[in-house]
Scaffold this motif. Structure first.
Motif, PDB file in Angstrom:
ATOM      1  N   CYS A  10      -5.379  -4.691   4.393  1.00 51.48           N
ATOM      2  CA  CYS A  10      -4.822  -3.444   3.722  1.00 51.48           C
ATOM      3  C   CYS A  10      -3.488  -3.267   4.616  1.00 51.48           C
ATOM      4  O   CYS A  10      -3.168  -3.461   5.763  1.00 51.48           O
ATOM      5  CB  CYS A  10      -5.618  -2.300   4.070  1.00 51.48           C
ATOM      6  SG  CYS A  10      -4.731  -0.627   3.325  1.00 51.48           S
ATOM      7  N   GLN A  11      -2.463  -2.868   3.546  1.00 57.29           N
ATOM      8  CA  GLN A  11      -0.807  -2.717   4.120  1.00 57.29           C
ATOM      9  C   GLN A  11      -0.761  -1.187   4.526  1.00 57.29           C
ATOM     10  O   GLN A  11       0.206  -1.044   5.354  1.00 57.29           O
ATOM     11  CB  GLN A  11       0.145  -3.239   3.094  1.00 57.29           C
ATOM     12  CG  GLN A  11       0.096  -4.520   2.672  1.00 57.29           C
ATOM     13  CD  GLN A  11       0.572  -4.790   1.333  1.00 57.29           C
ATOM     14  OE1 GLN A  11       0.859  -4.028   0.582  1.00 57.29           O
ATOM     15  NE2 GLN A  11       0.328  -5.929   0.822  1.00 57.29           N
ATOM     16  N   ASN A  12      -2.097  -0.471   4.299  1.00 59.85           N
ATOM     17  CA  ASN A  12      -1.684   1.136   4.536  1.00 59.85           C
ATOM     18  C   ASN A  12      -3.001   1.641   5.398  1.00 59.85           C
ATOM     19  O   ASN A  12      -3.483   2.623   4.816  1.00 59.85           O
ATOM     20  CB  ASN A  12      -1.501   1.814   3.243  1.00 59.85           C
ATOM     21  CG  ASN A  12      -0.374   2.144   3.113  1.00 59.85           C
ATOM     22  OD1 ASN A  12       0.513   2.412   4.034  1.00 59.85           O
ATOM     23  ND2 ASN A  12       0.244   2.204   1.604  1.00 59.85           N
ATOM     24  N   CYS A  56      -5.100  -4.309  -1.418  1.00 57.99           N
ATOM     25  CA  CYS A  56      -6.223  -3.893  -1.680  1.00 57.99           C
ATOM     26  C   CYS A  56      -6.671  -4.009  -3.239  1.00 57.99           C
ATOM     27  O   CYS A  56      -7.632  -4.460  -3.880  1.00 57.99           O
ATOM     28  CB  CYS A  56      -6.463  -2.248  -1.309  1.00 57.99           C
ATOM     29  SG  CYS A  56      -6.694  -1.745   0.317  1.00 57.99           S
ATOM     30  N   CYS A 107      -6.987   1.550   2.278  1.00 58.29           N
ATOM     31  CA  CYS A 107      -6.401   2.496   1.153  1.00 58.29           C
ATOM     32  C   CYS A 107      -6.959   2.239  -0.205  1.00 58.29           C
ATOM     33  O   CYS A 107      -7.090   3.386  -0.807  1.00 58.29           O
ATOM     34  CB  CYS A 107      -4.905   2.393   1.488  1.00 58.29           C
ATOM     35  SG  CYS A 107      -4.021   1.163   0.408  1.00 58.29           S
ATOM     36  N   ASN A 108      -7.373   1.097  -0.740  1.00 55.11           N
ATOM     37  CA  ASN A 108      -7.719   0.835  -2.140  1.00 55.11           C
ATOM     38  C   ASN A 108      -6.513   1.239  -2.920  1.00 55.11           C
ATOM     39  O   ASN A 108      -6.698   1.243  -4.282  1.00 55.11           O
ATOM     40  CB  ASN A 108      -8.771   1.771  -2.438  1.00 55.11           C
ATOM     41  CG  ASN A 108     -10.029   0.894  -1.899  1.00 55.11           C
ATOM     42  OD1 ASN A 108     -10.430   0.031  -2.248  1.00 55.11           O
ATOM     43  ND2 ASN A 108     -10.927   1.748  -1.116  1.00 55.11           N
ATOM     44  N   LYS A 109      -5.245   1.181  -2.298  1.00 52.84           N
ATOM     45  CA  LYS A 109      -4.159   1.611  -3.329  1.00 52.84           C
ATOM     46  C   LYS A 109      -3.120   0.674  -3.081  1.00 52.84           C
ATOM     47  O   LYS A 109      -2.189   0.179  -4.101  1.00 52.84           O
ATOM     48  CB  LYS A 109      -3.400   3.003  -2.900  1.00 52.84           C
ATOM     49  CG  LYS A 109      -4.307   4.035  -3.405  1.00 52.84           C
ATOM     50  CD  LYS A 109      -3.796   5.509  -3.036  1.00 52.84           C
ATOM     51  CE  LYS A 109      -4.681   6.458  -3.413  1.00 52.84           C
ATOM     52  NZ  LYS A 109      -4.779   7.607  -2.405  1.00 52.84           N
ATOM     53  N   CYS A 110      -2.946  -0.158  -2.027  1.00 50.82           N
ATOM     54  CA  CYS A 110      -1.629  -1.056  -1.558  1.00 50.82           C
ATOM     55  C   CYS A 110      -1.854  -2.225  -2.681  1.00 50.82           C
ATOM     56  O   CYS A 110      -3.088  -2.530  -3.188  1.00 50.82           O
ATOM     57  CB  CYS A 110      -1.523  -1.162  -0.443  1.00 50.82           C
ATOM     58  SG  CYS A 110      -2.950  -2.385   0.417  1.00 50.82           S
TER      59      CYS A 110
HETATM   60 ZN   LIG Z   1      -4.719  -0.947   1.164  1.00 47.40          ZN
END
Ligand SMILES: [Zn+2]
Length: 365
Positions: A64-66, A79, A73-76
């Motif tokens: 994950c980058q965040n 993910c 984060c499940n958003k980057c």
């Molecule tokens: Zn992420």
């Protein structure tokens, strides 16, 4: 609701959503948060206890980058790529169907090159104990000198069959069967989200029959919903659909066995089979119940753990029955029932082995 696949829909996406296995989640989260991860992990334990699910969350978290602490984060972009199931740097192999050397060779080739998109290349090898000897040796070679960007997660239901030299190179985690309460909690959460109205006893029966496998319990709930898409779900509906037998039947039969009433025993068995109880499930539920009686004879304190989800009255009855059932006869009955369970598979009259076993159990030595 018809085509709902609960198992996929409610598969946890981060460590916080993951039910059970706290001892593992805690250690792994700490490793990720402190940036101190291993190159190889071995997840072992009973089926349906979350091994591959946790492996995927782990793969996501380290890439994950965040990341916040240890949570993905499940958003980057990383993910999202993993969640889409298309991440080329996350390789998942089921060793049960890919046992051969070619598969390992291609991993070895693939692992030579650094990841294309993600930070780490992660290989999840399911049912790792099933690899052929050659394949396992090839894997061992890779594990001896893993590239800095590679992480291996081996999952297995039979850790004792793993080659010791491979196991010793891995950080090892034992997944426990989920407790009754943990499974109830997860199913309740799903039902709440899906706005499913279901009797508490019905949920207890689903959980009790799933033997610590959350995946099995979710599968059963799914099966019930496809039959009963609307209205309140009752315990009787569930028994019919899954062919399950609830403990009240074993409890009642135990009373009859204590009284050594042969005629009533046969009548009781036949009534229940006619009502649609599956014969294997029927025997299983009696064996399970009588086993509890035996355990209570040895250690009455066990009542705290062996009858989860049962009412106070039901617990009092099982304690009383355990005192009344002669110990030697109880062991004999269990033995006979275990034999009957096997014979049922080959018997032209399905309930005959059970009937014979129960009658013999009431005869004097
Ligand atoms: Zn992420």
């Amino acid at each position: 609701m018809q085509n709902l696949v609960l198992y996929r829909k409610y598969r946890p996406q981060n460590f916080k959503e993951f039910f059970g296995q706290e001892h593992i989640v805690k250690t792994i989260s700490n490793e990720i948060a402190s940036g101190n991860i291993s190159h190889a992990y071995l997840f072992s334990g009973h089926r349906g206890t979350g091994k591959t699910t946790l492996a995927r969350i782990f793969a996501k978290a380290i890439n994950c980058q965040n990341r916040k602490g240890s949570e993905p984060c499940n958003k980057c972009a990383s993910c999202l790529e993993i969640n889409s199931g298309k991440a080329i740097d996350l390789i998942e192999i089921d060793a049960a169907s890919n046992r051969g050397i070619d598969e390992i060779r291609s991993i070895r080739e693939g692992i030579k090159f650094s990841p294309t998109f993600l930070k780490y290349k992660v290989l999840i090898l399911d049912e790792a104990h099933q690899l052929s000897k050659d394949a396992a040796n090839a894997l061992l070679k890779i594990l001896e000198e893993p590239p800095a960007y590679a992480v291996f997660i081996l999952a297995t239901t039979e850790a004792h069959k793993m080659i010791p030299t491979i196991a010793s190179r891995c950080q090892r985690f034992e997944f426990h069967k989920l407790s009754f309460e943990e499974m109830i909690k997860k199913l309740e959460w799903i039902c709440e989200n899906e706005k499913i109205d279901i009797e508490k006893e019905a949920l207890s029966l689903i959980v009790a029959s799933s033997e610590g496998s959350l995946r099995d319990a979710e599968g059963k709930l799914n099966q019930i919903l496809s039959f009963l898409p609307k209205g309140k779900i009752k315990i009787d509906d569930i028994k019919g659909i899954l062919g399950l037998v609830d403990t009240s039947i074993a409890r009642e039969l135990t009373d009859i066995l204590i009284k050594k009433d042969k005629a009533l025993t046969l009548k009781f068995v036949n009534n229940n089979i006619e009502k649609g109880s599956d014969i294997q499930e029927f025997i299983k539920s009696i064996v399970d119940y009588l086993r509890k009686l035996m355990l209570l004879k040895i250690d009455p304190e066990l009542i705290k753990t062996i009858a989860p989800g049962e009412t106070k009255e039901a617990k009092e009855i099982i304690e009383k029955q355990s005192k009344e059932f002669d110990e030697k006869r109880l062991r004999k009955t269990l033995d006979l029932l275990l034999e009957a369970e096997n014979k049922t598979k080959y018997s032209s009259i399905q309930q005959l082995p059970l009937e014979l076993a129960l009658i013999e159990s009431m005869e004097n030595e």
